[in-house]
Design an enzyme around this catalytic site. Sequence first.
Site, PDB file in Angstrom:
ATOM      1  N   GLU A  78       0.833  -1.199   0.000  1.00 51.93           N
ATOM      2  CA  GLU A  78       0.000   0.000   0.000  1.00 51.93           C
ATOM      3  C   GLU A  78       0.873   1.257   0.000  1.00 51.93           C
ATOM      4  OE1 GLU A  78      -3.020  -0.206  -0.554  1.00 51.93           O
ATOM      5  OE2 GLU A  78      -3.456  -2.296  -0.070  1.00 51.93           O
ATOM      6  N   CYS A 140      -7.246  -1.373   8.149  1.00 52.48           N
ATOM      7  CA  CYS A 140      -5.883  -1.403   7.610  1.00 52.48           C
ATOM      8  C   CYS A 140      -5.454  -0.011   7.164  1.00 52.48           C
ATOM      9  CB  CYS A 140      -5.779  -2.413   6.470  1.00 52.48           C
ATOM     10  SG  CYS A 140      -5.953  -4.109   7.087  1.00 52.48           S
ATOM     11  N   HIS A 164      -0.858  -5.625   2.308  1.00 51.55           N
ATOM     12  CA  HIS A 164      -2.033  -6.494   2.361  1.00 51.55           C
ATOM     13  C   HIS A 164      -1.677  -7.885   1.828  1.00 51.55           C
ATOM     14  CE1 HIS A 164      -5.411  -3.405   2.861  1.00 51.55           C
ATOM     15  NE2 HIS A 164      -5.697  -4.382   3.710  1.00 51.55           N
TER      16      HIS A 164
HETATM   17  N1  PCA Z   1      -7.750  -6.642   7.251  1.00 51.85           N
HETATM   18  C1  PCA Z   1      -8.666  -5.544   7.445  1.00 51.85           C
HETATM   19  C2  PCA Z   1      -8.536  -5.181   8.901  1.00 51.85           C
HETATM   20  C3  PCA Z   1      -7.854  -6.339   9.552  1.00 51.85           C
HETATM   21  C4  PCA Z   1      -7.302  -7.115   8.431  1.00 51.85           C
HETATM   22  O1  PCA Z   1      -6.529  -8.074   8.523  1.00 51.85           O
HETATM   23  C5  PCA Z   1      -8.483  -4.421   6.446  1.00 51.85           C
HETATM   24  O2  PCA Z   1      -8.058  -4.680   5.298  1.00 51.85           O
HETATM   25  O3  PCA Z   1      -8.796  -3.257   6.743  1.00 51.85           O
END
Ligand code: PCA
Length: 215
Positions: A78, A140, A164
């Site tokens: 990200e 996140c 991610h």
């Molecule tokens: N993914 C979520 C929050 C916790 C996680 O592992 C997200 O992409 O916001």
Amino acid sequence: MILVTGFQGYAGRSANPSELVAKALDGQRIAGVEVVGRTLPVDFRAVRHDLPRLIDELAPRIVVSLGLLPGEPMIRIERVAANWSWFELPDNTGYRHNGKVIDSGPDGYLSTLPADAMQAAIRRAGLPCRQSGSAGTYLCNATLYVALHHCAEHHPGTRAGFVHLPYLPAQVAGLLDDLAADSLLEMHQRADMASMRLDDMIDSLRAGLAAAVDC
Ligand code: PCA
């Protein structure tokens, strides 16, 4: 020192690959640098408080938070954190945050990780990786925003970012069973069936973090 955080399971999912990767990396050395892996709760109010405290306590050179993105087929670095949350799902305390992540903060931050070098290193290791301009509007994104805001204000030498991760294969196997048992949707109506093996996620993070240490 490199701080790697993962999240607990959420939304009824038993496992979160991000927690497993953070635990696996805890105590390892990458390019000669010690890694500390920690788990964060899926709790907006706790993360806003706990992550800055962890960064103050450990004073890491690099902080990378990890999270699951159902349906994502590869490692996804990200680049942007927005000062905006719109929780489609409540967090694990039942709280939905709709509004700014930090009221007094700027509209956004760019990740300070060397994303291009990390992506290249992960691909060189033979693993699929891409970059993204939005970490979404759930926890996140808020986590990345909190880390970048705290580092900008108090730890200007610390690089911070977010990665991610896809589902684990066993999670998708379970989803396929659920789908068949529900008999409500055909398989092509679901877009969240991508997965990656845990070892490949760990190797990706090792390769990406080694590149980040060298930059
Ligand atoms: N993914 C979520 C929050 C916790 C996680 O592992 C997200 O992409 O916001």
